[in-house]
Design a protein around this motif. Structure first.
Motif, PDB file in Angstrom:
ATOM      1  N   ARG A   1      -2.520  -1.232  -4.755  1.00 56.82           N
ATOM      2  CA  ARG A   1      -3.104  -0.118  -5.484  1.00 56.82           C
ATOM      3  C   ARG A   1      -2.027   0.880  -5.901  1.00 56.82           C
ATOM      4  O   ARG A   1      -2.020   1.379  -7.036  1.00 56.82           O
ATOM      5  N   GLU A   2      -1.115   1.161  -5.007  1.00 59.27           N
ATOM      6  CA  GLU A   2      -0.041   2.097  -5.332  1.00 59.27           C
ATOM      7  C   GLU A   2       0.857   1.544  -6.448  1.00 59.27           C
ATOM      8  O   GLU A   2       1.246   2.262  -7.370  1.00 59.27           O
ATOM      9  N   PHE A   3       1.173   0.242  -6.335  1.00 63.21           N
ATOM     10  CA  PHE A   3       2.034  -0.382  -7.351  1.00 63.21           C
ATOM     11  C   PHE A   3       1.357  -0.370  -8.724  1.00 63.21           C
ATOM     12  O   PHE A   3       1.979  -0.009  -9.737  1.00 63.21           O
ATOM     13  N   GLN A   4       0.083  -0.761  -8.775  1.00 63.39           N
ATOM     14  CA  GLN A   4      -0.637  -0.787 -10.045  1.00 63.39           C
ATOM     15  C   GLN A   4      -0.781   0.616 -10.636  1.00 63.39           C
ATOM     16  O   GLN A   4      -0.721   0.798 -11.853  1.00 63.39           O
ATOM     17  N   ARG A   5      -0.941   1.599  -9.771  1.00 59.23           N
ATOM     18  CA  ARG A   5      -1.064   2.972 -10.263  1.00 59.23           C
ATOM     19  C   ARG A   5       0.232   3.442 -10.892  1.00 59.23           C
ATOM     20  O   ARG A   5       0.220   4.141 -11.912  1.00 59.23           O
TER      21      ARG A   5
ATOM     22  N   ASP B   1     -10.067   4.795  -6.021  1.00 55.77           N
ATOM     23  CA  ASP B   1     -10.701   4.724  -4.709  1.00 55.77           C
ATOM     24  C   ASP B   1     -11.798   3.672  -4.629  1.00 55.77           C
ATOM     25  O   ASP B   1     -12.226   3.280  -3.549  1.00 55.77           O
ATOM     26  N   ARG B   2     -12.264   3.187  -5.799  1.00 56.79           N
ATOM     27  CA  ARG B   2     -13.349   2.204  -5.813  1.00 56.79           C
ATOM     28  C   ARG B   2     -12.832   0.777  -5.965  1.00 56.79           C
ATOM     29  O   ARG B   2     -13.615  -0.162  -6.025  1.00 56.79           O
ATOM     30  N   LEU B   3     -11.494   0.598  -6.055  1.00 51.17           N
ATOM     31  CA  LEU B   3     -10.906  -0.734  -6.164  1.00 51.17           C
ATOM     32  C   LEU B   3     -10.689  -1.283  -4.759  1.00 51.17           C
ATOM     33  O   LEU B   3      -9.581  -1.358  -4.236  1.00 51.17           O
ATOM     34  N   ILE B   4     -11.809  -1.661  -4.117  1.00 51.45           N
ATOM     35  CA  ILE B   4     -11.730  -2.084  -2.718  1.00 51.45           C
ATOM     36  C   ILE B   4     -11.089  -3.463  -2.578  1.00 51.45           C
ATOM     37  O   ILE B   4     -10.694  -3.857  -1.467  1.00 51.45           O
ATOM     38  N   SER B   5     -10.991  -4.228  -3.684  1.00 46.29           N
ATOM     39  CA  SER B   5     -10.376  -5.555  -3.585  1.00 46.29           C
ATOM     40  C   SER B   5      -8.866  -5.468  -3.458  1.00 46.29           C
ATOM     41  O   SER B   5      -8.213  -6.456  -3.113  1.00 46.29           O
ATOM     42  N   MET B   6      -8.282  -4.311  -3.736  1.00 48.17           N
ATOM     43  CA  MET B   6      -6.837  -4.119  -3.646  1.00 48.17           C
ATOM     44  C   MET B   6      -6.472  -3.465  -2.328  1.00 48.17           C
ATOM     45  O   MET B   6      -7.183  -2.579  -1.833  1.00 48.17           O
TER      46      MET B   6
END
Length: 466
Positions: free
Chosen positions: A130-134, A120-125
């Motif tokens: 974010r979903e893909f990296q997760r 939730d703190r990765l605001i640059s994504m």
């Protein structure tokens, strides 16, 4: 007392405790320290293995010049296997250390940040990234497990490869020894030894194929409801024999565990590629030691141009450690101030012994069996039949040359002193030809050597005056 012990060993609900493991070693206790043991062994082996190829190369260079026939092939095979396995294992253990280092870093992060990635703190994504990296990254605990599993598998495979290649080396040496003994019994030792070694190797391969065929035959017979006691007994005897030839008790636990828990076909492909690659590395080491460069980027000063120019390996004061395999005729320097030019012509058993059987009539089957002064005369006459020497186009007789043993070069051969006193200062051309009647290809091909030098007598005169 026994009742009190039994009672103490039961939990409160009365269910019996599981029996303690009967093995001498606690697997769980060892598993907790396996990563430490892996890092310790990998670290020691990496530094040790990188020093082995240089020492093996020095040993091979100093011994291969003296060998001929089967001994020559045995020395080369041992060098190729040793160098290949050293580089392959060193690279594998370096990768293992890197993976373990990555694993340690992940554990440190897990201890410092127990919650792992705070998405939730990765605001640059954006939401998609974010979903893909997760999905790709997963939990940090899963990454730790993957790194730990990969490191353990790589370590086990590295040890397995080392044991397998060592077994191949021992088996090959055994084949060569048996071939040599067979050759010694029937004469023509080298030829018979090579044939006998080839036959024994083919028998080994045929036996391995027979095992596969027998398994299929037995399975087919039993599927049809027929007994196969005879084929089973024969197969077990063959397997017992191969259990002696191949250290299956040593290799089996690792190989079969990895093969059965990983992709079986992919494992076998990687297994074969690594073993073949180790052999290839040894061969490339030999080629690289003889060639000036494996990278052919010289479009102007080509190898052909240098062959008709100057090669440092012909001059003793220019030779370096990389010229050890270039066993060329040699003179002391490119500048000669003395009244006589010293010329050393090397004797190489791998090439000269075969030619001696054809050209040297005084030798018995190419062997110099004479004693005393006649032995030296036979050696000179035989080498003179192989070599022709010219200085500025004029033939140089080898009658006054003498046999020599040079421990500084690790070679034997002929040495002679060619007079230069009446020649003009400046450039002169020394040319040598080995096996002038040989063809253009093959081990016994004609070989030409050109050694230009500069005669500078005034230097000698100045030294005498001083």
């Amino acid at each position: 007392m026994q009742q009190e012990t039994d009672a103490a060993s039961r939990p409160v609900d009365g269910t019996p405790m599981p029996a303690a493991p009967s093995g001498r070693i606690s697997f769980e206790r060892l598993r907790e320290r396996s990563d430490e043991l892996e890092l310790l062994i990998s670290g020691l082996l990496v530094f040790g293995l990188f020093t082995v190829p240089g020492r093996l190369f020095d040993m091979w260079v100093s011994n291969t010049v003296h060998a001929d026939g089967v001994a020559q092939y045995a020395i080369w095979f041992g060098f190729a296997v040793g160098v290949g396995v050293s580089y392959a294992l060193a690279a594998a253990f370096m990768v293992h250390i890197a993976i373990r280092g990555y694993w340690v870093g992940l554990i440190g992060l897990k201890a410092t940040f127990p919650d792992g990635v705070r998405w939730d703190r990765l605001i640059s994504m954006g939401p998609v990234s974010r979903e893909f990296q997760r999905e790709q990254t997963g939990d940090i605990g899963q990454a730790i497990e993957r790194a730990d599993r990969m490191a353990s598998i790589l370590f086990a495979m590295s040890i397995l490869m080392a044991v397998t290649i060592a077994g191949i080396g021992v088996f090959a040496v055994a084949l060569m020894v048996l071939g040599s003994l067979t050759g010694a019994l029937f004469g023509m030792a080298d030829r018979v030894a090579l044939i006998a070694g080839g036959v024994l190797y083919l028998l080994f391969i045929a036996g391995a194929v027979a095992i596969v065929v027998c398994e299929k035959l037995i399975a087919r017979r039993e599927a049809a409801g027929r007994t196969s006691d005879g084929p089973r007994r024969a197969l077990r005897r063959l397997l017992r024999l191969y259990g002696v030839l191949v250290p299956q008790r040593l290799v089996g636990p690792m190989q079969l565990t990895l093969q059965s828990n990983l992709n079986g076909r992919a494992f076998l492909v990687v297994y074969g590629l690594v073993i073949g690659g180790a052999m290839l590395i040894g061969g490339l080491q030999v080629i690289n030691s003889m060639k000036f460069s494996l990278l052919q980027g010289y479009d102007v000063v080509t190898e052909e141009a240098v062959d008709h120019g100057m090669l440092g390996a012909h001059y003793e004061n220019m030779r370096a450690e990389h010229d050890a395999l270039l066993r060329f005729p040699m003179i002391p320097s490119d500048r000669i101030a003395e009244t006589h030019l010293r010329l050393f012509i090397p004797h190489q058993p791998q090439r000269d012994n075969v030619l001696a059987r054809r050209l040297c009539a005084r030798l018995i089957d190419g062997r110099n069996t004479a004693e005393g002064a006649p032995a030296a005369r036979n050696a000179i006459d035989c080498m003179a039949a192989m070599w022709t020497v010219t200085l500025d186009g004029v033939a140089v007789p080898l009658d006054d040359f003498v046999p020599i043993e040079r421990r500084d070069l690790g070679m034997r051969g002929l040495v002679g002193y060619i007079p230069l006193g009446e020649r003009q200062p400046g450039r002169h051309n020394l040319a040598l030809t080995w096996n002038a009647g040989g063809g253009e290809t093959g081990k016994q091909r004609r070989r030409d050597y050109r050694i230009p030098f500069w005669f500078i007598p005034q230097i000698a005169e100045r030294v005498q005056r001083d």
